[in-house]
Write a protein that holds these residues in place. Structure first.
Motif, short mmCIF file in Angstrom:
data_model
loop_
_atom_site.label_atom_id
_atom_site.label_comp_id
_atom_site.label_asym_id
_atom_site.label_seq_id
_atom_site.Cartn_x
_atom_site.Cartn_y
_atom_site.Cartn_z
N VAL A 1 34.45 -20.70 7.29
CA VAL A 1 35.83 -20.98 8.05
C VAL A 1 36.79 -21.82 7.40
O VAL A 1 36.24 -22.91 6.84
N VAL A 2 37.87 -21.14 7.11
CA VAL A 2 38.64 -21.85 6.26
C VAL A 2 40.00 -22.16 6.98
O VAL A 2 40.56 -21.18 7.39
N ALA A 3 40.60 -23.44 6.71
CA ALA A 3 41.67 -23.88 7.61
C ALA A 3 42.82 -24.04 6.56
O ALA A 3 42.57 -24.54 5.48
N VAL A 4 43.77 -23.50 6.55
CA VAL A 4 45.28 -23.73 5.72
C VAL A 4 46.11 -24.59 6.47
O VAL A 4 46.69 -24.11 7.48
N SER A 5 46.48 -25.79 5.94
CA SER A 5 47.58 -26.57 6.55
C SER A 5 48.78 -26.59 5.74
O SER A 5 48.69 -26.86 4.63
N GLY A 6 49.85 -26.14 6.40
CA GLY A 6 51.32 -25.93 5.58
C GLY A 6 51.84 -27.38 5.55
O GLY A 6 52.83 -27.44 4.98
N GLY A 7 51.42 -28.50 6.22
CA GLY A 7 51.83 -29.73 6.13
C GLY A 7 52.27 -30.29 4.72
O GLY A 7 51.51 -29.90 3.79
N MET A 8 53.31 -30.83 4.83
CA MET A 8 53.87 -31.35 3.55
C MET A 8 53.63 -32.77 3.22
O MET A 8 53.64 -33.37 1.86
N GLN A 9 53.16 -33.61 3.92
CA GLN A 9 52.75 -34.83 3.93
C GLN A 9 51.56 -35.25 4.35
O GLN A 9 50.88 -34.42 5.03
N ARG A 10 51.13 -36.34 4.05
CA ARG A 10 49.88 -36.86 4.76
C ARG A 10 50.10 -38.30 5.18
O ARG A 10 50.43 -39.25 4.72
N PRO A 11 49.64 -38.55 6.57
CA PRO A 11 49.28 -37.37 7.67
C PRO A 11 50.22 -36.76 8.08
O PRO A 11 51.41 -36.71 7.75
N SER A 12 49.72 -35.48 8.39
CA SER A 12 50.40 -34.40 8.82
C SER A 12 49.92 -33.99 10.24
O SER A 12 48.80 -33.66 10.58
N ARG A 13 50.82 -33.55 11.27
CA ARG A 13 50.53 -33.11 12.54
C ARG A 13 50.00 -31.40 12.28
O ARG A 13 48.93 -31.04 12.99
N ALA A 14 50.17 -30.81 11.42
CA ALA A 14 49.68 -29.60 11.25
C ALA A 14 48.25 -29.59 10.57
O ALA A 14 47.33 -29.01 11.07
N THR A 15 47.98 -30.51 9.78
CA THR A 15 46.59 -30.67 9.44
C THR A 15 45.56 -31.35 10.51
O THR A 15 44.60 -30.77 10.71
N ALA A 16 46.48 -32.18 11.18
CA ALA A 16 45.60 -32.84 12.46
C ALA A 16 45.17 -31.49 13.34
O ALA A 16 44.13 -31.32 13.98
N LEU A 17 46.19 -30.57 13.63
CA LEU A 17 46.03 -29.43 14.62
C LEU A 17 44.81 -28.55 13.86
O LEU A 17 43.88 -28.15 14.71
N ALA A 18 44.91 -28.28 12.71
CA ALA A 18 44.10 -27.31 12.02
C ALA A 18 42.62 -27.85 12.09
O ALA A 18 41.72 -27.34 12.42
#
Length: 193
Positions: free
Chosen positions: A7-24
């Protein structure tokens, strides 16, 4: 015994921390609770400096090529992107432009997005679903959309969002199980008669 799902998750978030990454990451965790899997997270914001200037895959450094290869070998994808001006980010699209046209055929994809308000919620169906339909991937029935108010300190907080995420994974389980059953058996084991 069947191999674990890749299972590979790709986050398009541009910063860290990122809401997209947290969701992924949350969606990855939910899947791992339900099916045996090997997890990998790709954060485009961290990888961006290595591929933004490339026009062709042959121009990419090895680190980016390894991430693309991981996506192309994935049994399941989770994609999460912030919404920017009503769509996924240009960086997200540029990255997926390097993926082989036939590499994702029949791969289950769980779609997710984050945005500043509810008015972008249909972006999953109007932007992400057509992109992965082009690849002939199997977009899973429910997408997961989150707004800024659904997070506290970049962690999922809103109960409605948490329920939606659980439901999206539950609805995906039959297809994930079929995908897992189609994987090669782990060496050294025998199938039950």
């Amino acid at each position: 015994m069947t191999s674990p799902l890749r299972v590979v998750a790709v986050s398009g978030g541009m910063q860290r921390p990122s809401r997209a990454t947290a969701l992924a990451e949350h969606l990855l965790d939910l899947m791992a609770e339900q099916v045996p899997c090997e997890r990998r997270l790709i954060e485009l914001g961290q990888l961006a400096p290595q591929f933004v200037g490339a026009a062709w895959r042959s121009q990419l450094p090895e680190a980016v090529e390894l991430e693309l290869a991981a996506i192309e070998r994935a049994d399941v994808l989770v994609v999460a992107t912030p919404v920017y001006r009503g769509s996924y980010t240009g960086l997200f699209k540029h990255f997926f432009d390097f993926i082989g046209q036939d590499a994702l055929v029949d791969v289950p994809v769980l779609l997710a997005a984050t945005g500043g308000s509810d008015r972008h919620a249909l972006m999953i169906d109007h932007q992400l679903r057509p992109l992965f339909s082009f690849f002939q991937a199997r977009t899973l029935p429910l997408g997961v959309y989150a707004t800024d108010k659904d997070f506290v300190a970049y962690q999922l907080h809103a109960e409605d969002l948490l329920q939606r995420a659980r439901l999206a994974v539950q609805r995906a389980l039959p297809l994930l199980e079929l995908t897992r059953q189609a994987l090669p058996k782990v060496a050294g084991t025998t199938a039950a008669a």
